[in-house]
Motif scaffolding. Sequence first.
Motif, PDB file in Angstrom:
ATOM      1  N   PRO A 228       0.827  -1.222   0.000  1.00  0.00           N
ATOM      2  CA  PRO A 228       0.000   0.000   0.000  1.00  0.00           C
ATOM      3  C   PRO A 228       0.850   1.257   0.000  1.00  0.00           C
ATOM      4  O   PRO A 228       2.069   1.223   0.169  1.00  0.00           O
ATOM      5  CB  PRO A 228      -0.823  -0.127   1.291  1.00  0.00           C
ATOM      6  CG  PRO A 228      -0.006  -1.034   2.167  1.00  0.00           C
ATOM      7  CD  PRO A 228       0.687  -1.994   1.238  1.00  0.00           C
ATOM      8  N   LEU A 229       0.192   2.400  -0.194  1.00  0.00           N
ATOM      9  CA  LEU A 229       0.888   3.683  -0.219  1.00  0.00           C
ATOM     10  C   LEU A 229       1.587   3.939   1.112  1.00  0.00           C
ATOM     11  O   LEU A 229       1.046   3.656   2.184  1.00  0.00           O
ATOM     12  CB  LEU A 229      -0.095   4.816  -0.514  1.00  0.00           C
ATOM     13  CG  LEU A 229      -0.863   4.727  -1.832  1.00  0.00           C
ATOM     14  CD1 LEU A 229      -1.751   5.951  -1.994  1.00  0.00           C
ATOM     15  CD2 LEU A 229       0.082   4.592  -3.007  1.00  0.00           C
ATOM     16  N   HIS A 230       2.762   4.499   1.026  1.00  0.00           N
ATOM     17  CA  HIS A 230       3.588   4.721   2.219  1.00  0.00           C
ATOM     18  C   HIS A 230       3.087   5.940   2.990  1.00  0.00           C
ATOM     19  O   HIS A 230       2.863   7.013   2.415  1.00  0.00           O
ATOM     20  CB  HIS A 230       5.044   4.927   1.796  1.00  0.00           C
ATOM     21  CG  HIS A 230       5.974   5.165   2.935  1.00  0.00           C
ATOM     22  ND1 HIS A 230       6.220   4.218   3.905  1.00  0.00           N
ATOM     23  CD2 HIS A 230       6.714   6.261   3.272  1.00  0.00           C
ATOM     24  CE1 HIS A 230       7.072   4.701   4.783  1.00  0.00           C
ATOM     25  NE2 HIS A 230       7.395   5.941   4.420  1.00  0.00           N
ATOM     26  N   ASP A 231       2.925   5.783   4.310  1.00  0.00           N
ATOM     27  CA  ASP A 231       2.569   6.890   5.211  1.00  0.00           C
ATOM     28  C   ASP A 231       1.305   7.617   4.779  1.00  0.00           C
ATOM     29  O   ASP A 231       1.150   8.811   5.032  1.00  0.00           O
ATOM     30  CB  ASP A 231       3.719   7.906   5.313  1.00  0.00           C
ATOM     31  CG  ASP A 231       4.930   7.338   6.035  1.00  0.00           C
ATOM     32  OD1 ASP A 231       4.751   6.368   6.799  1.00  0.00           O
ATOM     33  OD2 ASP A 231       6.032   7.860   5.832  1.00  0.00           O
ATOM     34  N   VAL A 232       0.375   6.911   4.150  1.00  0.00           N
ATOM     35  CA  VAL A 232      -0.805   7.609   3.641  1.00  0.00           C
ATOM     36  C   VAL A 232      -1.694   8.098   4.781  1.00  0.00           C
ATOM     37  O   VAL A 232      -2.337   9.151   4.682  1.00  0.00           O
ATOM     38  CB  VAL A 232      -1.587   6.687   2.683  1.00  0.00           C
ATOM     39  CG1 VAL A 232      -2.207   5.507   3.414  1.00  0.00           C
ATOM     40  CG2 VAL A 232      -2.662   7.466   1.937  1.00  0.00           C
ATOM     41  N   VAL A 233      -1.731   7.359   5.898  1.00  0.00           N
ATOM     42  CA  VAL A 233      -2.579   7.771   7.020  1.00  0.00           C
ATOM     43  C   VAL A 233      -2.059   9.065   7.630  1.00  0.00           C
ATOM     44  O   VAL A 233      -2.816  10.021   7.870  1.00  0.00           O
ATOM     45  CB  VAL A 233      -2.645   6.648   8.074  1.00  0.00           C
ATOM     46  CG1 VAL A 233      -3.429   7.117   9.301  1.00  0.00           C
ATOM     47  CG2 VAL A 233      -3.295   5.403   7.481  1.00  0.00           C
ATOM     48  N   GLU A 234      -0.746   9.127   7.884  1.00  0.00           N
ATOM     49  CA  GLU A 234      -0.170  10.343   8.457  1.00  0.00           C
ATOM     50  C   GLU A 234      -0.319  11.525   7.505  1.00  0.00           C
ATOM     51  O   GLU A 234      -0.634  12.646   7.926  1.00  0.00           O
ATOM     52  CB  GLU A 234       1.303  10.118   8.784  1.00  0.00           C
ATOM     53  CG  GLU A 234       1.560   9.143   9.931  1.00  0.00           C
ATOM     54  CD  GLU A 234       1.360   7.691   9.535  1.00  0.00           C
ATOM     55  OE1 GLU A 234       1.163   7.428   8.323  1.00  0.00           O
ATOM     56  OE2 GLU A 234       1.391   6.820  10.422  1.00  0.00           O
TER      57      GLU A 234
END
Length: 418
Positions: A228-234
């Motif tokens: 998944p996309l890296h650091d997408v939540v932050e």
Amino acid sequence: MRRLVRFLGAASIAAVASTAAPALADDACLPVKRATLARCAIDASPVVRVGVAERDLAGARVRVAAPWLPSNPVLGFSAATRRNDTEPRATNWYASLSQEIEIGGQRSARMASAEADVAAIQQRAIAARRAVALMAYRAYFDVVAARDELALARRLEVLTRTVADTTQAFADRGAIAGLDADLADAVAARAKQGRVGAEGRAATARAILASLLAVPVERVEVDGELVPLHDVVERARRASSVPRAELRALEWEARAHDARSRQYERQRIPNPTLSAFLQNDGFNERVFGLGLSLPLPVGRTYAGEIAEARASARLVRTESARVQAEWAREVAGALGELDTRIAERDAITDDKYARAEATLTTLATEVQAGKVAPRDAFLAQQTLIELLQGRVAARRLVCLASLDVARAAGLMPEGGEP
């Protein structure tokens, strides 16, 4: 928002059309890698080029609004000859120069409206570039998932066929019932059917990705994994305090309507026309004079245009507030969906996946050695196949959920400016 939907619709149409005669992309885009995926998709997108053309068009409108004079100077000349029987012949001529002048600040209002339109188009272009990148990433994840699913389906077809052949051999010797052989053959047929379906999905996914990158489908080779996309939540949480490009576009659009209402208000102020004239009368006398004319604003008040522009500005700002609240809900929902998909993926650990694959590989040998009954092997096969396929599907859904978070938060897939 409506214009972004039109952008995406145009992107889909262009993607289908480009499959008929794809243009060769730069070799840097092949094989397809995540590091260059967004750039290659944006460079190949006709939607992005449409955005550039719209920006150029809006820039030309700024130039249209830029002149200081509302109209060109008017130079006039007339001449006449007078002659009768009692007086000598005389020639009259008349020359004039007139110029209309704006005194109500109409030019500044026109410039403000045109410049706001340019800014709105630039923000919509940013949103379109981001949407194209997200579409490319979705197609990329579909291709990677289809590749892994197809590889698994081919292995499962071989393994189930091996168990079916072994079971059929037992049935031919009378060691087991013919029903068991039929069941084993049915499981193998289902595995073959799954492999055919996986091949079709893989071909479709590769065709979609090729169309988005404007490359021949036969040259599409994907390098990457279902991560998944890296650091997408932050990044999504940090982006909550920054207006999205779509919201900035709506605000500039509202400013353009405000500027147009001011423009109509200032057009109520009549433009005077200054003139100078030089005249030669019949007695060869030179006459020089200045003039001033002023139109009477009694028929055209622009009341309707002003009301419409102000109402349009209010409508756009109301739409902006609605969209902002809707996106806040979408971000919360996307974050929750991502957590759920991650939990589903992690329920099948790498160790469990490896053991299931090893067990399925050795199942035919166990049946042949008599250690596992055929009917037990069928049940075990079905459970193990579902587990292996579920692992691939869960990893794909996690990747797509991370894209949904990026889309809802207005983020580029891997960070950076669109």
